[in-house]
Design a protein around this motif. Structure first.
Motif, PDB file in Angstrom:
ATOM      1  N   ARG A 179      23.360  28.238   2.659  1.00 36.55           N
ATOM      2  CA  ARG A 179      23.843  28.732   1.576  1.00 36.55           C
ATOM      3  C   ARG A 179      23.256  29.894   1.069  1.00 36.55           C
ATOM      4  O   ARG A 179      23.601  31.042   0.463  1.00 36.55           O
ATOM      5  N   THR A 180      21.796  29.791   1.180  1.00 39.81           N
ATOM      6  CA  THR A 180      20.872  31.156   0.564  1.00 39.81           C
ATOM      7  C   THR A 180      21.103  32.009   1.614  1.00 39.81           C
ATOM      8  O   THR A 180      21.177  33.166   1.066  1.00 39.81           O
ATOM      9  N   ALA A 181      21.029  31.712   2.825  1.00 44.17           N
ATOM     10  CA  ALA A 181      21.438  32.873   4.016  1.00 44.17           C
ATOM     11  C   ALA A 181      22.799  33.577   3.690  1.00 44.17           C
ATOM     12  O   ALA A 181      22.658  34.813   3.717  1.00 44.17           O
ATOM     13  N   ARG A 182      23.701  33.086   3.481  1.00 46.60           N
ATOM     14  CA  ARG A 182      25.108  33.638   3.237  1.00 46.60           C
ATOM     15  C   ARG A 182      24.954  34.623   1.792  1.00 46.60           C
ATOM     16  O   ARG A 182      25.203  35.692   1.665  1.00 46.60           O
ATOM     17  N   ALA A 183      24.145  34.088   0.861  1.00 48.34           N
ATOM     18  CA  ALA A 183      24.045  34.934  -0.522  1.00 48.34           C
ATOM     19  C   ALA A 183      23.291  35.920  -0.340  1.00 48.34           C
ATOM     20  O   ALA A 183      23.531  37.063  -0.765  1.00 48.34           O
ATOM     21  N   HIS A 184      22.272  35.861   0.636  1.00 41.68           N
ATOM     22  CA  HIS A 184      21.327  36.947   0.950  1.00 41.68           C
ATOM     23  C   HIS A 184      22.166  38.114   1.899  1.00 41.68           C
ATOM     24  O   HIS A 184      22.179  39.264   1.407  1.00 41.68           O
ATOM     25  N   LEU A 185      22.910  37.732   2.648  1.00 35.07           N
ATOM     26  CA  LEU A 185      23.572  38.789   3.382  1.00 35.07           C
ATOM     27  C   LEU A 185      24.615  39.194   2.546  1.00 35.07           C
ATOM     28  O   LEU A 185      25.142  40.327   2.643  1.00 35.07           O
ATOM     29  N   SER A 186      25.479  38.382   1.641  1.00 40.50           N
ATOM     30  CA  SER A 186      26.280  39.040   0.923  1.00 40.50           C
ATOM     31  C   SER A 186      25.834  39.848  -0.059  1.00 40.50           C
ATOM     32  O   SER A 186      26.495  41.191  -0.392  1.00 40.50           O
ATOM     33  N   ALA A 187      24.599  39.779  -0.580  1.00 40.40           N
ATOM     34  CA  ALA A 187      24.023  40.538  -1.519  1.00 40.40           C
ATOM     35  C   ALA A 187      23.564  41.906  -0.908  1.00 40.40           C
ATOM     36  O   ALA A 187      23.718  43.065  -1.625  1.00 40.40           O
ATOM     37  N   MET A 188      23.237  41.707   0.507  1.00 41.68           N
ATOM     38  CA  MET A 188      23.083  42.949   1.256  1.00 41.68           C
ATOM     39  C   MET A 188      24.333  43.747   1.672  1.00 41.68           C
ATOM     40  O   MET A 188      24.234  45.068   2.260  1.00 41.68           O
ATOM     41  N   GLY A 189      25.435  43.161   1.573  1.00 38.41           N
ATOM     42  CA  GLY A 189      26.765  43.861   1.833  1.00 38.41           C
ATOM     43  C   GLY A 189      27.129  43.604   3.267  1.00 38.41           C
ATOM     44  O   GLY A 189      27.964  44.430   3.581  1.00 38.41           O
ATOM     45  N   VAL A 190      26.487  42.584   4.063  1.00 33.75           N
ATOM     46  CA  VAL A 190      26.688  42.630   5.461  1.00 33.75           C
ATOM     47  C   VAL A 190      27.272  41.389   5.952  1.00 33.75           C
ATOM     48  O   VAL A 190      27.339  41.004   7.125  1.00 33.75           O
ATOM     49  N   GLU A 191      27.454  40.510   5.055  1.00 34.13           N
ATOM     50  CA  GLU A 191      27.958  39.305   5.494  1.00 34.13           C
ATOM     51  C   GLU A 191      29.069  39.007   6.313  1.00 34.13           C
ATOM     52  O   GLU A 191      29.208  38.325   7.236  1.00 34.13           O
ATOM     53  N   ALA A 192      30.134  40.022   6.083  1.00 33.09           N
ATOM     54  CA  ALA A 192      31.621  39.830   6.948  1.00 33.09           C
ATOM     55  C   ALA A 192      31.029  40.412   8.495  1.00 33.09           C
ATOM     56  O   ALA A 192      31.946  40.304   9.199  1.00 33.09           O
ATOM     57  N   SER A 193      29.878  41.047   8.778  1.00 32.77           N
ATOM     58  CA  SER A 193      29.684  41.429  10.103  1.00 32.77           C
ATOM     59  C   SER A 193      29.230  40.305  11.012  1.00 32.77           C
ATOM     60  O   SER A 193      29.105  40.198  12.160  1.00 32.77           O
ATOM     61  N   PHE A 194      28.974  39.096  10.119  1.00 30.63           N
ATOM     62  CA  PHE A 194      28.205  38.034  11.198  1.00 30.63           C
ATOM     63  C   PHE A 194      29.510  37.078  11.457  1.00 30.63           C
ATOM     64  O   PHE A 194      30.109  36.600  10.448  1.00 30.63           O
ATOM     65  N   SER A 195      29.657  36.797  12.775  1.00 31.71           N
ATOM     66  CA  SER A 195      30.498  35.749  13.255  1.00 31.71           C
ATOM     67  C   SER A 195      30.072  34.405  13.082  1.00 31.71           C
ATOM     68  O   SER A 195      30.837  33.591  13.176  1.00 31.71           O
ATOM     69  N   PHE A 196      28.753  34.236  13.032  1.00 34.51           N
ATOM     70  CA  PHE A 196      28.086  33.117  13.377  1.00 34.51           C
ATOM     71  C   PHE A 196      26.843  33.044  12.158  1.00 34.51           C
ATOM     72  O   PHE A 196      25.974  33.893  12.386  1.00 34.51           O
ATOM     73  N   ILE A 197      26.865  32.083  11.184  1.00 37.02           N
ATOM     74  CA  ILE A 197      25.687  31.962  10.417  1.00 37.02           C
ATOM     75  C   ILE A 197      25.147  30.474  10.356  1.00 37.02           C
ATOM     76  O   ILE A 197      25.765  29.715   9.989  1.00 37.02           O
ATOM     77  N   ALA A 198      24.030  30.165  10.959  1.00 34.94           N
ATOM     78  CA  ALA A 198      23.322  29.138  10.948  1.00 34.94           C
ATOM     79  C   ALA A 198      21.874  28.734  10.225  1.00 34.94           C
ATOM     80  O   ALA A 198      21.239  29.970  10.389  1.00 34.94           O
ATOM     81  N   GLY A 199      21.693  27.776   9.222  1.00 33.91           N
ATOM     82  CA  GLY A 199      20.573  27.554   8.732  1.00 33.91           C
ATOM     83  C   GLY A 199      19.946  26.445   9.103  1.00 33.91           C
ATOM     84  O   GLY A 199      20.853  25.530   9.913  1.00 33.91           O
ATOM     85  N   TYR A 200      18.826  26.157   8.628  1.00 35.19           N
ATOM     86  CA  TYR A 200      18.116  24.660   9.118  1.00 35.19           C
ATOM     87  C   TYR A 200      19.064  23.321   8.939  1.00 35.19           C
ATOM     88  O   TYR A 200      18.991  22.445   9.386  1.00 35.19           O
TER      89      TYR A 200
END
Length: 243
Positions: free
Chosen positions: A132-153
């Motif tokens: 969830r935090t990873a997605r929030a960071h990528l969203s804040a950077m404006g790049v979340e849509a570029s990732f087809s796969f997002i995994a945290g611990y």
């Protein structure tokens, strides 16, 4: 040599400035957990290798590359609390809120993601932070849509240095792990890549990262421009091998 079908990025120290982002965030998290008790705050900082005076981290700090489960249990113990899912969730929520305030992304991230997309290379993220935090960071950077796969611990694939995230990304793309390159700044990243059978690419944006990587990577780049150069060389070698 297999062509690269997907790039799996680490997050902290790779896509965003670790100390600039996590130093202020850690100070704020400890302040909130300690509720102003200076002794408790100092004990928690020491247990995790956080250096309040400088806002930096000791070389062996588990916060640098570890998951919440690797450093937060000691915090709960010092507060006289049980380490359970509720405490972990509180730590993650505090980190998410405060790190978004201090987030410093690297300027080359957006341009490099565009380059990868133009090459038809899939993009993923493997972090020991929470998903969830990873997605929030990528969203804040404006790049979340570029990732087809997002995994945290906490995404169900285990944490690094285990190979689970790498193997899951390869399965997501329907390719062999040898067609994946994991780009990261820690020994955990390199071990995860090697165990999975993927290319291990170290990114040494700082002297600390260079020292941590040592001789573990298959290749070391200074930034994402260097990653593009590595990909071009890899493509040339792969094309030559196919002739």
């Amino acid at each position: 040599m297999s062509p690269i079908a997907g790039i799996l990025f680490d997050k902290d120290g790779t896509l965003l400035d670790f100390v600039a982002t996590w130093g202020p965030a850690t100070a704020a998290v400890l302040e909130a957990l300690g509720d102003g008790n200076r002794s408790s705050i100092a004990d928690m900082a020491a247990s995790a290798g956080f250096l309040p005076e400088s806002g930096g981290f000791a070389e062996d700090s588990p916060i640098i590359a570890g998951a919440t489960d690797e450093f937060a249990p000691a915090w709960a113990a010092r507060l006289g609390l049980e380490y359970d899912a509720s405490f972990a969730a509180r730590v993650n929520a505090l980190y998410r809120a405060h790190s978004l305030r201090s987030l410093v992304g690297y300027a080359d991230v957006g341009p490099m993601l565009s380059v990868l997309a133009s090459k038809g290379i899939a993009i993923g993220l493997a972090t020991n932070d929470s998903e969830r935090t990873a997605r929030a960071h990528l969203s804040a950077m404006g790049v979340e849509a570029s990732f087809s796969f997002i995994a945290g611990y906490d995404s169900g694939y285990g944490s690094k240095p285990g190979p689970g995230m790498v193997l899951a990304f390869a399965e997501h793309l329907g390719v062999a792990p040898a067609a994946i390159a994991l780009v990261g700044d820690s020994a955990h990243d390199m071990e995860a890549a090697r165990t999975a059978g993927a290319a291990a690419i170290g990114i040494a944006r700082t002297e600390a990262a260079s020292l941590a990587l040592g001789t573990l990577p298959d290749a070391v780049v200074a930034d994402l421009g260097g990653l593009n150069e590595w990909l071009q060389r890899r493509c040339s070698v792969s094309a030559g091998a196919a002739l």
